[in-house]
Design a protein around this motif. Structure first.
Motif, PDB file in Angstrom:
ATOM      1  N   ARG A  20      10.018   1.624   9.403  1.00 28.21           N
ATOM      2  CA  ARG A  20       8.691   1.582   8.768  1.00 28.21           C
ATOM      3  C   ARG A  20       8.027   0.226   9.008  1.00 28.21           C
ATOM      4  O   ARG A  20       6.825   0.159   9.303  1.00 28.21           O
ATOM      5  N   LEU A  21       8.809  -0.842   8.918  1.00 27.76           N
ATOM      6  CA  LEU A  21       8.254  -2.174   9.197  1.00 27.76           C
ATOM      7  C   LEU A  21       7.764  -2.257  10.639  1.00 27.76           C
ATOM      8  O   LEU A  21       6.708  -2.835  10.911  1.00 27.76           O
ATOM      9  N   LEU A  78       4.469  -0.683  10.910  1.00 28.47           N
ATOM     10  CA  LEU A  78       3.410  -1.532  10.348  1.00 28.47           C
ATOM     11  C   LEU A  78       3.054  -2.677  11.290  1.00 28.47           C
ATOM     12  O   LEU A  78       1.881  -3.032  11.428  1.00 28.47           O
ATOM     13  N   THR A  79       4.054  -3.257  11.922  1.00 29.08           N
ATOM     14  CA  THR A  79       3.769  -4.396  12.810  1.00 29.08           C
ATOM     15  C   THR A  79       3.078  -3.954  14.102  1.00 29.08           C
ATOM     16  O   THR A  79       2.504  -4.786  14.796  1.00 29.08           O
ATOM     17  N   LEU A  95      -3.730  -4.663   8.920  1.00 24.95           N
ATOM     18  CA  LEU A  95      -3.115  -3.958   7.807  1.00 24.95           C
ATOM     19  C   LEU A  95      -4.060  -3.950   6.612  1.00 24.95           C
ATOM     20  O   LEU A  95      -4.733  -4.952   6.336  1.00 24.95           O
ATOM     21  N   GLU A 132      -0.946  -1.894   2.737  1.00 23.34           N
ATOM     22  CA  GLU A 132       0.060  -2.021   3.795  1.00 23.34           C
ATOM     23  C   GLU A 132       0.682  -3.413   3.799  1.00 23.34           C
ATOM     24  O   GLU A 132       1.878  -3.558   4.046  1.00 23.34           O
ATOM     25  N   LYS A 133      -0.119  -4.421   3.518  1.00 19.64           N
ATOM     26  CA  LYS A 133       0.422  -5.784   3.430  1.00 19.64           C
ATOM     27  C   LYS A 133       1.433  -5.885   2.294  1.00 19.64           C
ATOM     28  O   LYS A 133       2.499  -6.489   2.450  1.00 19.64           O
ATOM     29  N   GLU A 150       3.111  -3.373   1.042  1.00 17.82           N
ATOM     30  CA  GLU A 150       4.267  -2.563   1.452  1.00 17.82           C
ATOM     31  C   GLU A 150       5.160  -3.356   2.403  1.00 17.82           C
ATOM     32  O   GLU A 150       6.386  -3.317   2.296  1.00 17.82           O
ATOM     33  N   GLU A 151       4.548  -4.090   3.327  1.00 25.96           N
ATOM     34  CA  GLU A 151       5.313  -4.892   4.274  1.00 25.96           C
ATOM     35  C   GLU A 151       6.182  -5.920   3.549  1.00 25.96           C
ATOM     36  O   GLU A 151       7.366  -6.064   3.840  1.00 25.96           O
ATOM     37  N   LYS A 190      10.309  -5.836   3.373  1.00 29.48           N
ATOM     38  CA  LYS A 190      11.106  -6.975   3.832  1.00 29.48           C
ATOM     39  C   LYS A 190      12.100  -7.410   2.761  1.00 29.48           C
ATOM     40  O   LYS A 190      13.261  -7.704   3.067  1.00 29.48           O
TER      41      LYS A 190
END
Length: 76
Positions: A28-29, A32-33, A38, A42-43, A45-46, A50
């Motif tokens: 998932r990360l 996103l990257t 984002l 999303e930020k 969530e990131e 992590k």
């Protein structure tokens, strides 16, 4: 000869679940990257992913350390 991690994935249900969850968070990360921008959600969530991924890694390393101590394995 199997590595401790491989042994644990094959024989330890808890370790296997942690490893699978860690992989899901990593995937998932990665998705996103891949995005150029984002959203705020999303930020968040990131950051959350992590932290979760790191927590799982710590748990897995703890289990692996116990395995090595119990079986006298010195392989990294």
């Amino acid at each position: 000869m199997l590595t401790p991690r491989t042994e644990l994935i094959a024989n330890n249900e808890t370790f296997r679940k942690l490893a699978m969850e860690h992989t899901q968070y990593a995937q998932r990360l990665d998705s996103l990257t891949q995005k150029r921008y984002l959203s705020e959600d999303e930020k968040l969530e990131e950051v959350r992913l992590k932290k979760l991924k790191l927590r799982l890694k710590d748990q897995m390393e703890s289990i692996e350390r116990e395995y090595r101590q119990h079986y006298g394995v010195n392989v990294a």
